[in-house]
Enzyme design. Structure first.
Site, PDB file in Angstrom:
ATOM      1  N   ARG A  45      41.364  45.182  43.408  1.00 20.57           N
ATOM      2  CA  ARG A  45      41.769  44.361  42.280  1.00 20.57           C
ATOM      3  C   ARG A  45      41.815  45.153  40.992  1.00 20.57           C
ATOM      4  O   ARG A  45      42.670  44.942  40.143  1.00 20.57           O
ATOM      5  CB  ARG A  45      40.794  43.202  42.137  1.00 20.57           C
ATOM      6  CG  ARG A  45      41.080  42.337  40.939  1.00 20.57           C
ATOM      7  CD  ARG A  45      39.884  41.494  40.566  1.00 20.57           C
ATOM      8  NE  ARG A  45      39.670  40.410  41.500  1.00 20.57           N
ATOM      9  CZ  ARG A  45      38.512  39.752  41.585  1.00 20.57           C
ATOM     10  NH1 ARG A  45      37.487  40.104  40.826  1.00 20.57           N
ATOM     11  NH2 ARG A  45      38.380  38.768  42.441  1.00 20.57           N
ATOM     12  N   TYR A  46      40.857  46.031  40.804  1.00 20.54           N
ATOM     13  CA  TYR A  46      40.796  46.863  39.602  1.00 20.54           C
ATOM     14  C   TYR A  46      41.261  48.264  39.980  1.00 20.54           C
ATOM     15  O   TYR A  46      41.049  48.707  41.108  1.00 20.54           O
ATOM     16  CB  TYR A  46      39.361  46.961  39.101  1.00 20.54           C
ATOM     17  CG  TYR A  46      38.717  45.648  38.728  1.00 20.54           C
ATOM     18  CD1 TYR A  46      39.044  45.010  37.534  1.00 20.54           C
ATOM     19  CD2 TYR A  46      37.768  45.056  39.554  1.00 20.54           C
ATOM     20  CE1 TYR A  46      38.424  43.819  37.184  1.00 20.54           C
ATOM     21  CE2 TYR A  46      37.148  43.863  39.204  1.00 20.54           C
ATOM     22  CZ  TYR A  46      37.486  43.252  38.015  1.00 20.54           C
ATOM     23  OH  TYR A  46      36.879  42.075  37.666  1.00 20.54           O
ATOM     24  N   ARG A  82      38.311  50.858  41.369  1.00 19.17           N
ATOM     25  CA  ARG A  82      37.275  50.515  42.344  1.00 19.17           C
ATOM     26  C   ARG A  82      37.759  49.494  43.371  1.00 19.17           C
ATOM     27  O   ARG A  82      38.616  48.670  43.069  1.00 19.17           O
ATOM     28  CB  ARG A  82      36.006  50.017  41.655  1.00 19.17           C
ATOM     29  CG  ARG A  82      36.182  48.866  40.690  1.00 19.17           C
ATOM     30  CD  ARG A  82      35.134  48.992  39.584  1.00 19.17           C
ATOM     31  NE  ARG A  82      35.045  47.812  38.725  1.00 19.17           N
ATOM     32  CZ  ARG A  82      35.840  47.590  37.684  1.00 19.17           C
ATOM     33  NH1 ARG A  82      36.852  48.400  37.421  1.00 19.17           N
ATOM     34  NH2 ARG A  82      35.650  46.524  36.927  1.00 19.17           N
ATOM     35  N   CYS A 115      25.220  38.380  58.126  1.00 16.92           N
ATOM     36  CA  CYS A 115      24.131  38.375  57.149  1.00 16.92           C
ATOM     37  C   CYS A 115      22.865  37.932  57.875  1.00 16.92           C
ATOM     38  O   CYS A 115      22.942  37.362  58.959  1.00 16.92           O
ATOM     39  CB  CYS A 115      24.407  37.382  56.020  1.00 16.92           C
ATOM     40  SG  CYS A 115      25.966  37.709  55.178  1.00 16.92           S
ATOM     41  N   CYS A 144      23.936  31.888  53.437  1.00 20.27           N
ATOM     42  CA  CYS A 144      23.705  31.070  52.258  1.00 20.27           C
ATOM     43  C   CYS A 144      24.760  29.970  52.219  1.00 20.27           C
ATOM     44  O   CYS A 144      25.942  30.229  52.404  1.00 20.27           O
ATOM     45  CB  CYS A 144      23.820  31.928  51.004  1.00 20.27           C
ATOM     46  SG  CYS A 144      22.862  33.438  51.120  1.00 20.27           S
ATOM     47  N   CYS A 160      27.729  30.387  49.696  1.00 18.11           N
ATOM     48  CA  CYS A 160      28.429  31.677  49.729  1.00 18.11           C
ATOM     49  C   CYS A 160      29.914  31.564  49.385  1.00 18.11           C
ATOM     50  O   CYS A 160      30.625  30.720  49.915  1.00 18.11           O
ATOM     51  CB  CYS A 160      28.291  32.284  51.119  1.00 18.11           C
ATOM     52  SG  CYS A 160      29.136  33.863  51.277  1.00 18.11           S
ATOM     53  N   ARG A 213      32.117  33.631  50.213  1.00 17.11           N
ATOM     54  CA  ARG A 213      32.920  34.118  51.339  1.00 17.11           C
ATOM     55  C   ARG A 213      32.564  33.329  52.596  1.00 17.11           C
ATOM     56  O   ARG A 213      32.657  33.826  53.701  1.00 17.11           O
ATOM     57  CB  ARG A 213      32.691  35.610  51.562  1.00 17.11           C
ATOM     58  CG  ARG A 213      33.079  36.458  50.368  1.00 17.11           C
ATOM     59  CD  ARG A 213      33.696  37.800  50.746  1.00 17.11           C
ATOM     60  NE  ARG A 213      34.132  38.504  49.555  1.00 17.11           N
ATOM     61  CZ  ARG A 213      33.416  39.461  48.953  1.00 17.11           C
ATOM     62  NH1 ARG A 213      32.256  39.833  49.453  1.00 17.11           N
ATOM     63  NH2 ARG A 213      33.873  40.046  47.866  1.00 17.11           N
ATOM     64  N   ASP A 233      32.011  30.203  42.024  1.00 23.64           N
ATOM     65  CA  ASP A 233      33.456  30.147  42.224  1.00 23.64           C
ATOM     66  C   ASP A 233      33.841  28.797  42.830  1.00 23.64           C
ATOM     67  O   ASP A 233      33.003  28.113  43.411  1.00 23.64           O
ATOM     68  CB  ASP A 233      33.884  31.272  43.170  1.00 23.64           C
ATOM     69  CG  ASP A 233      33.601  32.644  42.571  1.00 23.64           C
ATOM     70  OD1 ASP A 233      33.832  32.804  41.361  1.00 23.64           O
ATOM     71  OD2 ASP A 233      33.132  33.529  43.308  1.00 23.64           O
ATOM     72  N   ASP A 244      34.397  34.653  37.656  1.00 23.54           N
ATOM     73  CA  ASP A 244      35.440  35.373  38.376  1.00 23.54           C
ATOM     74  C   ASP A 244      36.661  34.468  38.314  1.00 23.54           C
ATOM     75  O   ASP A 244      36.662  33.387  38.894  1.00 23.54           O
ATOM     76  CB  ASP A 244      34.993  35.607  39.824  1.00 23.54           C
ATOM     77  CG  ASP A 244      35.476  36.939  40.333  1.00 23.54           C
ATOM     78  OD1 ASP A 244      36.429  37.494  39.742  1.00 23.54           O
ATOM     79  OD2 ASP A 244      34.914  37.425  41.333  1.00 23.54           O
ATOM     80  N   LYS A 254      36.688  39.507  36.623  1.00 21.78           N
ATOM     81  CA  LYS A 254      35.513  38.861  36.041  1.00 21.78           C
ATOM     82  C   LYS A 254      35.588  38.938  34.522  1.00 21.78           C
ATOM     83  O   LYS A 254      35.949  39.972  33.976  1.00 21.78           O
ATOM     84  CB  LYS A 254      34.244  39.584  36.494  1.00 21.78           C
ATOM     85  CG  LYS A 254      33.993  39.492  37.985  1.00 21.78           C
ATOM     86  CD  LYS A 254      32.668  40.143  38.332  1.00 21.78           C
ATOM     87  CE  LYS A 254      32.458  40.231  39.826  1.00 21.78           C
ATOM     88  NZ  LYS A 254      33.446  41.088  40.521  1.00 21.78           N
TER      89      LYS A 254
HETATM   90  C1  LIG Z   1      33.205  42.210  41.178  1.00 18.77           C
HETATM   91  C2  LIG Z   1      34.242  43.029  41.762  1.00 18.77           C
HETATM   92  C3  LIG Z   1      34.265  44.415  41.536  1.00 18.77           C
HETATM   93  C4  LIG Z   1      33.201  45.130  40.736  1.00 18.77           C
HETATM   94  O1  LIG Z   1      33.223  44.749  39.433  1.00 18.77           O
HETATM   95  P1  LIG Z   1      32.207  45.406  38.394  1.00 18.77           P
HETATM   96  O2  LIG Z   1      32.419  44.604  37.162  1.00 18.77           O
HETATM   97  O3  LIG Z   1      32.604  46.846  38.271  1.00 18.77           O
HETATM   98  O4  LIG Z   1      30.840  45.280  38.963  1.00 18.77           O
HETATM   99  C5  LIG Z   1      35.309  45.138  42.071  1.00 18.77           C
HETATM  100  N1  LIG Z   1      36.284  44.546  42.795  1.00 18.77           N
HETATM  101  C6  LIG Z   1      36.284  43.224  43.039  1.00 18.77           C
HETATM  102  C7  LIG Z   1      37.378  42.646  43.846  1.00 18.77           C
HETATM  103  C8  LIG Z   1      35.267  42.425  42.525  1.00 18.77           C
HETATM  104  O5  LIG Z   1      35.263  41.113  42.775  1.00 18.77           O
HETATM  105  S1  SF4 Z   2      25.866  35.122  49.687  1.00 14.13           S
HETATM  106 FE1  SF4 Z   2      27.224  35.168  51.496  1.00 14.13          FE
HETATM  107  S2  SF4 Z   2      27.573  37.324  51.893  1.00 14.13           S
HETATM  108 FE2  SF4 Z   2      25.776  37.191  50.554  1.00 14.13          FE
HETATM  109  S3  SF4 Z   2      24.020  37.154  51.939  1.00 14.13           S
HETATM  110 FE3  SF4 Z   2      24.548  35.042  51.517  1.00 14.13          FE
HETATM  111  S4  SF4 Z   2      25.934  34.460  53.177  1.00 14.13           S
HETATM  112 FE4  SF4 Z   2      25.844  36.684  53.166  1.00 14.13          FE
END
Ligand SMILES: *Cc1c(COP(=O)(O)O)cnc(C)c1O
Ligand code: SF4
Length: 340
Positions: free
Chosen positions: A87-88, A91, A100, A104, A107, A109, A266, A303, A310
């Site tokens: 996305r960025y 990184r 996991c 959670c 979560c 995801r 989210d 986010d 973010k």
């Molecule tokens: C949160 C996130 C990051 C890391 O973001 P930082 O602000 O550098 O911690 C990188 N890629 C994605 C897709 C993210 O959701």
């Molecule tokens: S928040 Fe989601 S990815 Fe993170 S430990 Fe919990 S279940 Fe696993």
């Protein structure tokens, strides 16, 4: 090979149902929708039904009645190869594990954890993509939980990344120090330390999660020279009181973990009942800033939907009477965010 797996010690649905007189059929139904798993370590932190540990880990019928989308952050569209989110510019997030120690309930995801979909299978494709994109200097291993991989698997990933000259640092996002602290051994830490600079972000949400065992896990990592940060999710009835958050942030510093992000929840399907308003978060931030050591104060971030990144929410931000808030993305685009 994976000796730690024998110590995972999971509490079954039937044991949970028996201990708290719950309906096992109902629990099985919900866990068919979103997987259930809890370690005995985390289970033992429950003091009573409905407490903050319970809320985070025990399946609830409300998960099945919520009509949000399941990928609001458009992670699927930002995925150039399966398992990677780019996305960025500098990184990427690499989803290296679908597993996991505890699933959670809040979560973000939750649609993909515990189902083994599209993870690790294409690791050579991911490595090739990162090698070919020299703007990527920071690789974030996430999942699922990367520490649910065996040391050997994880080392394979780290060494492949270390071989790419433009990758300057590796981050690992993990909740293992909270949910399964015994997994963090000196052997694991020594292996990780071969691939410095390694940054680990843990995920503590409540002061009772900070136990002697989790403190010890963090000490092992910190002693190996790993810089520890923490990402907390702001969750209704778990940590949405200023006193709770205050205590959590101070305790984190005492176990050598620096608060990094406080995440607004989210808009993910199955999690609506966990969400707080933005004003709740802003009030909490106002109660931290200036009252506590600056090191104890995280960034409160949203986010943005649609994969816009973010954005930190700062004291000057105001939720308008119609429930909207104007935010500026890192690219300078103004967007309207709809609060609950
Ligand atoms: C949160 C996130 C990051 C890391 O973001 P930082 O602000 O550098 O911690 C990188 N890629 C994605 C897709 C993210 O959701
Ligand atoms: S928040 Fe989601 S990815 Fe993170 S430990 Fe919990 S279940 Fe696993």
């Amino acid at each position: 090979m994976s000796g730690w797996r024998d110590t995972l010690d999971l509490v079954s649905i039937d044991e949970l149902a028996a201990k708290f007189s719950l309906n096992p059929d109902e629990l099985h139904t919900i866990s068919g929708l979103y997987p259930y798993r809890i370690t005995r370590h985390y289970f033992n932190l429950i003091r009573e039904k409905g407490d903050p540990i319970w809320i985070q880990s025990i399946p609830d019928l409300r998960e099945s009645c919520d009509d949000q989308e399941s990928d609001p952050l458009s992670e699927n569209c930002l995925s150039p190869v399966p398992g990677l989110i780019h996305r960025y510019p500098d990184r990427v997030v690499w989803l290296v594990s679908a597993e996991c120690a505890v699933y959670c309930r809040f979560c973000m995801r939750k649609r993909r954890v515990g189902c083994g979909e599209g993870l690790l299978v294409n690791s050579s494709e991911v490595i090739r993509y990162i090698s070919e994109n020299s703007s990527i200097r920071d690789v974030i291993l996430s999942g699922g939980d990367p520490l649910m991989l065996d040391d050997e698997q994880l080392e394979g990933i780290l060494s492949a990344l270390k071989n790419i000259s433009h990758v300057e640092m590796i981050r690992i996002g993990t909740r293992i120090p909270v949910t399964f602290p015994r997994r963090v051994t000196k052997k694991l830490a020594a292996m990780l330390a071969k691939y410095h600079p390694i940054y680990i972000n843990t995920h503590f949400n409540h002061p009772t999660e900070i136990t002697p065992e989790s403190k010890n896990a963090c000490a092992i990592l910190a002693d190996a020279g790993i810089v520890l940060g923490n990402q907390t999710v702001l969750i209704k009835n778990v940590n949405d009181e200023p006193e709770t958050m205050n205590e959590l942030m101070c305790k984190l510093l005492s176990i050598r973990v620096r608060p990094y992000y406080l995440h607004q929840m989210d808009l993910v399907k199955g999690t609506a009942h966990f969400r707080t308003s933005v004003n709740t978060g802003l009030d909490i931030m106002a109660s931290l800033r200036g009252h506590l050591s600056g090191l104890a104060v995280p960034y409160y971030v949203i986010d943005l939907p649609g994969g816009k990144g973010k954005v930190p929410l700062l004291p000057g931000h105001e939720v308008r009477s119609d429930g909207t808030i104007q935010l500026t993305t890192y690219l300078g685009e103004k967007v309207i965010y709809h609060d609950i």
